[in-house]
Design a protein around this motif. Sequence first.
Motif, PDB file in Angstrom:
ATOM      1  N   TRP A   1       0.844  -1.187   0.000  1.00 15.79           N
ATOM      2  CA  TRP A   1       0.000   0.000   0.000  1.00 15.79           C
ATOM      3  C   TRP A   1       0.878   1.236   0.000  1.00 15.79           C
ATOM      4  O   TRP A   1       2.079   1.164   0.204  1.00 15.79           O
ATOM      5  CB  TRP A   1      -0.942   0.007   1.204  1.00 15.79           C
ATOM      6  N   HIS A   2       0.248   2.366  -0.269  1.00 13.87           N
ATOM      7  CA  HIS A   2       0.936   3.648  -0.253  1.00 13.87           C
ATOM      8  C   HIS A   2       0.744   4.311   1.101  1.00 13.87           C
ATOM      9  O   HIS A   2      -0.243   4.043   1.802  1.00 13.87           O
ATOM     10  CB  HIS A   2       0.383   4.566  -1.343  1.00 13.87           C
ATOM     11  N   ASP A   3       1.660   5.190   1.445  1.00 12.04           N
ATOM     12  CA  ASP A   3       1.560   5.968   2.677  1.00 12.04           C
ATOM     13  C   ASP A   3       0.228   6.706   2.699  1.00 12.04           C
ATOM     14  O   ASP A   3      -0.092   7.458   1.780  1.00 12.04           O
ATOM     15  CB  ASP A   3       2.734   6.950   2.737  1.00 12.04           C
ATOM     16  N   ALA A   4      -0.544   6.494   3.726  1.00 14.28           N
ATOM     17  CA  ALA A   4      -1.885   7.074   3.810  1.00 14.28           C
ATOM     18  C   ALA A   4      -1.864   8.566   4.144  1.00 14.28           C
ATOM     19  O   ALA A   4      -2.860   9.259   3.917  1.00 14.28           O
ATOM     20  CB  ALA A   4      -2.700   6.326   4.852  1.00 14.28           C
ATOM     21  N   ALA A   5      -0.761   9.086   4.653  1.00 19.31           N
ATOM     22  CA  ALA A   5      -0.723  10.489   5.086  1.00 19.31           C
ATOM     23  C   ALA A   5      -0.940  11.460   3.931  1.00 19.31           C
ATOM     24  O   ALA A   5      -1.664  12.455   4.076  1.00 19.31           O
ATOM     25  CB  ALA A   5       0.601  10.787   5.784  1.00 19.31           C
ATOM     26  N   ALA A   6      -0.342  11.204   2.781  1.00 22.29           N
ATOM     27  CA  ALA A   6      -0.485  12.118   1.641  1.00 22.29           C
ATOM     28  C   ALA A   6      -1.930  12.142   1.145  1.00 22.29           C
ATOM     29  O   ALA A   6      -2.464  13.203   0.810  1.00 22.29           O
ATOM     30  CB  ALA A   6       0.454  11.716   0.516  1.00 22.29           C
ATOM     31  N   THR A   7      -2.565  10.977   1.112  1.00 21.89           N
ATOM     32  CA  THR A   7      -3.960  10.911   0.676  1.00 21.89           C
ATOM     33  C   THR A   7      -4.857  11.634   1.676  1.00 21.89           C
ATOM     34  O   THR A   7      -5.742  12.393   1.291  1.00 21.89           O
ATOM     35  CB  THR A   7      -4.411   9.453   0.502  1.00 21.89           C
ATOM     36  N   ALA A   8      -4.617  11.418   2.961  1.00 25.56           N
ATOM     37  CA  ALA A   8      -5.418  12.075   3.987  1.00 25.56           C
ATOM     38  C   ALA A   8      -5.258  13.593   3.917  1.00 25.56           C
ATOM     39  O   ALA A   8      -6.229  14.339   4.092  1.00 25.56           O
ATOM     40  CB  ALA A   8      -5.024  11.560   5.370  1.00 25.56           C
ATOM     41  N   GLU A   9      -4.049  14.046   3.641  1.00 24.85           N
ATOM     42  CA  GLU A   9      -3.814  15.486   3.514  1.00 24.85           C
ATOM     43  C   GLU A   9      -4.579  16.055   2.316  1.00 24.85           C
ATOM     44  O   GLU A   9      -5.182  17.130   2.394  1.00 24.85           O
ATOM     45  CB  GLU A   9      -2.321  15.760   3.363  1.00 24.85           C
ATOM     46  N   ALA A  10      -4.578  15.330   1.214  1.00 26.05           N
ATOM     47  CA  ALA A  10      -5.293  15.776   0.017  1.00 26.05           C
ATOM     48  C   ALA A  10      -6.795  15.852   0.267  1.00 26.05           C
ATOM     49  O   ALA A  10      -7.480  16.710  -0.302  1.00 26.05           O
ATOM     50  CB  ALA A  10      -4.994  14.847  -1.155  1.00 26.05           C
ATOM     51  N   ALA A  11      -7.306  14.982   1.117  1.00 22.16           N
ATOM     52  CA  ALA A  11      -8.746  14.954   1.382  1.00 22.16           C
ATOM     53  C   ALA A  11      -9.257  16.289   1.904  1.00 22.16           C
ATOM     54  O   ALA A  11     -10.370  16.699   1.592  1.00 22.16           O
ATOM     55  CB  ALA A  11      -9.076  13.839   2.375  1.00 22.16           C
ATOM     56  N   GLY A  12      -8.439  16.971   2.680  1.00 23.14           N
ATOM     57  CA  GLY A  12      -8.864  18.249   3.241  1.00 23.14           C
ATOM     58  C   GLY A  12      -8.782  19.420   2.286  1.00 23.14           C
ATOM     59  O   GLY A  12      -9.248  20.510   2.596  1.00 23.14           O
ATOM     60  N   THR A  13      -8.214  19.194   1.100  1.00 26.22           N
ATOM     61  CA  THR A  13      -8.000  20.306   0.168  1.00 26.22           C
ATOM     62  C   THR A  13      -8.994  20.338  -0.991  1.00 26.22           C
ATOM     63  O   THR A  13      -8.907  21.227  -1.823  1.00 26.22           O
ATOM     64  CB  THR A  13      -6.574  20.254  -0.423  1.00 26.22           C
ATOM     65  N   MET A  14      -9.893  19.372  -1.049  1.00 22.56           N
ATOM     66  CA  MET A  14     -10.852  19.344  -2.162  1.00 22.56           C
ATOM     67  C   MET A  14     -12.201  18.821  -1.702  1.00 22.56           C
ATOM     68  O   MET A  14     -12.312  18.204  -0.643  1.00 22.56           O
ATOM     69  CB  MET A  14     -10.305  18.516  -3.331  1.00 22.56           C
ATOM     70  N   ALA A  15     -13.214  19.098  -2.495  1.00 22.70           N
ATOM     71  CA  ALA A  15     -14.548  18.583  -2.204  1.00 22.70           C
ATOM     72  C   ALA A  15     -14.519  17.056  -2.237  1.00 22.70           C
ATOM     73  O   ALA A  15     -13.716  16.446  -2.946  1.00 22.70           O
ATOM     74  CB  ALA A  15     -15.545  19.120  -3.230  1.00 22.70           C
ATOM     75  N   GLY A  16     -15.410  16.437  -1.473  1.00 22.81           N
ATOM     76  CA  GLY A  16     -15.429  14.985  -1.352  1.00 22.81           C
ATOM     77  C   GLY A  16     -15.559  14.250  -2.665  1.00 22.81           C
ATOM     78  O   GLY A  16     -14.852  13.280  -2.922  1.00 22.81           O
ATOM     79  N   LEU A  17     -16.473  14.693  -3.520  1.00 20.23           N
ATOM     80  CA  LEU A  17     -16.676  14.016  -4.804  1.00 20.23           C
ATOM     81  C   LEU A  17     -15.427  14.122  -5.677  1.00 20.23           C
ATOM     82  O   LEU A  17     -15.011  13.131  -6.293  1.00 20.23           O
ATOM     83  CB  LEU A  17     -17.895  14.594  -5.524  1.00 20.23           C
ATOM     84  N   ASP A  18     -14.794  15.289  -5.703  1.00 21.35           N
ATOM     85  CA  ASP A  18     -13.561  15.470  -6.475  1.00 21.35           C
ATOM     86  C   ASP A  18     -12.448  14.571  -5.937  1.00 21.35           C
ATOM     87  O   ASP A  18     -11.715  13.938  -6.708  1.00 21.35           O
ATOM     88  CB  ASP A  18     -13.098  16.925  -6.435  1.00 21.35           C
ATOM     89  N   PHE A  19     -12.341  14.498  -4.628  1.00 24.34           N
ATOM     90  CA  PHE A  19     -11.329  13.664  -3.982  1.00 24.34           C
ATOM     91  C   PHE A  19     -11.497  12.194  -4.384  1.00 24.34           C
ATOM     92  O   PHE A  19     -10.532  11.529  -4.773  1.00 24.34           O
ATOM     93  CB  PHE A  19     -11.436  13.828  -2.461  1.00 24.34           C
ATOM     94  N   LEU A  20     -12.723  11.699  -4.326  1.00 24.88           N
ATOM     95  CA  LEU A  20     -12.966  10.297  -4.663  1.00 24.88           C
ATOM     96  C   LEU A  20     -12.780  10.031  -6.156  1.00 24.88           C
ATOM     97  O   LEU A  20     -12.308   8.955  -6.535  1.00 24.88           O
ATOM     98  CB  LEU A  20     -14.346   9.864  -4.178  1.00 24.88           C
ATOM     99  N   HIS A  21     -13.112  11.010  -6.996  1.00 28.14           N
ATOM    100  CA  HIS A  21     -12.830  10.852  -8.432  1.00 28.14           C
ATOM    101  C   HIS A  21     -11.323  10.734  -8.677  1.00 28.14           C
ATOM    102  O   HIS A  21     -10.884   9.940  -9.528  1.00 28.14           O
ATOM    103  CB  HIS A  21     -13.394  12.029  -9.239  1.00 28.14           C
ATOM    104  N   GLU A  22     -10.527  11.509  -7.969  1.00 27.88           N
ATOM    105  CA  GLU A  22      -9.070  11.433  -8.096  1.00 27.88           C
ATOM    106  C   GLU A  22      -8.560  10.056  -7.677  1.00 27.88           C
ATOM    107  O   GLU A  22      -7.634   9.513  -8.277  1.00 27.88           O
ATOM    108  CB  GLU A  22      -8.393  12.528  -7.267  1.00 27.88           C
ATOM    109  N   MET A  23      -9.174   9.477  -6.661  1.00 27.98           N
ATOM    110  CA  MET A  23      -8.779   8.141  -6.202  1.00 27.98           C
ATOM    111  C   MET A  23      -9.122   7.086  -7.259  1.00 27.98           C
ATOM    112  O   MET A  23      -8.292   6.224  -7.574  1.00 27.98           O
ATOM    113  CB  MET A  23      -9.472   7.841  -4.873  1.00 27.98           C
ATOM    114  N   ILE A  24     -10.314   7.160  -7.804  1.00 32.59           N
ATOM    115  CA  ILE A  24     -10.721   6.199  -8.835  1.00 32.59           C
ATOM    116  C   ILE A  24      -9.811   6.314 -10.057  1.00 32.59           C
ATOM    117  O   ILE A  24      -9.429   5.311 -10.658  1.00 32.59           O
ATOM    118  CB  ILE A  24     -12.201   6.404  -9.229  1.00 32.59           C
ATOM    119  N   ALA A  25      -9.438   7.530 -10.420  1.00 33.69           N
ATOM    120  CA  ALA A  25      -8.573   7.761 -11.587  1.00 33.69           C
ATOM    121  C   ALA A  25      -7.132   7.334 -11.340  1.00 33.69           C
ATOM    122  O   ALA A  25      -6.338   7.258 -12.278  1.00 33.69           O
ATOM    123  CB  ALA A  25      -8.616   9.236 -11.980  1.00 33.69           C
TER     124      ALA A  25
END
Length: 162
Positions: free
Chosen positions: A9-33
């Motif tokens: 797995w990847h370090d979860a800290a960077a993903t968690a930090e990104a979560a606070g910088t964008m709307a939820g739907l945009d964040f999850l789209h970035e994850m799927i992509a």
Amino acid sequence: MERTRTVRWHDAAATAEAAGTMAGLDFLHEMIAGRLPGPPIGALLGFSLEEVEHGRAVFSFAPGEEHYNPIGSVHGGVCATLLDSAAGCAVHTTLPRGTAYTSLDLSTRFLRPITLDTGKVRAIGTVISQGRRTALAEAGLYDDRDRLLAHATSTCMLFPVG
């Protein structure tokens, strides 16, 4: 016969930090992509976020022996984790930038056993109601014939990030 499984797995800290910088739907789209890595729990259990839209999230999961309880079916905790993820991410799709959530409760019902023979399953979460401080969501776990295998309801607490 002993079996092994390697999990990466990847370090979860960077993903968690990104979560606070964008709307939820945009964040999850970035994850799927694939522009943001998925959560470590997905790698550990072998499930992935497949699709999202406002108020809805869908995960997929192929059961394996490593998910079995002592009586030869997928452990209820694995199913509960999938249902919690689907319900929580459905709520996440509705959140503006700077807002996060956490599950306050999860009520689950297991309707059918899940085994290797069940094949790939989908956890579909939808938001039922949302206020300023809490959201109510539900999730169903379905087989490839759209039979309901398990169901859950979840209350999530909404709060500002940072």
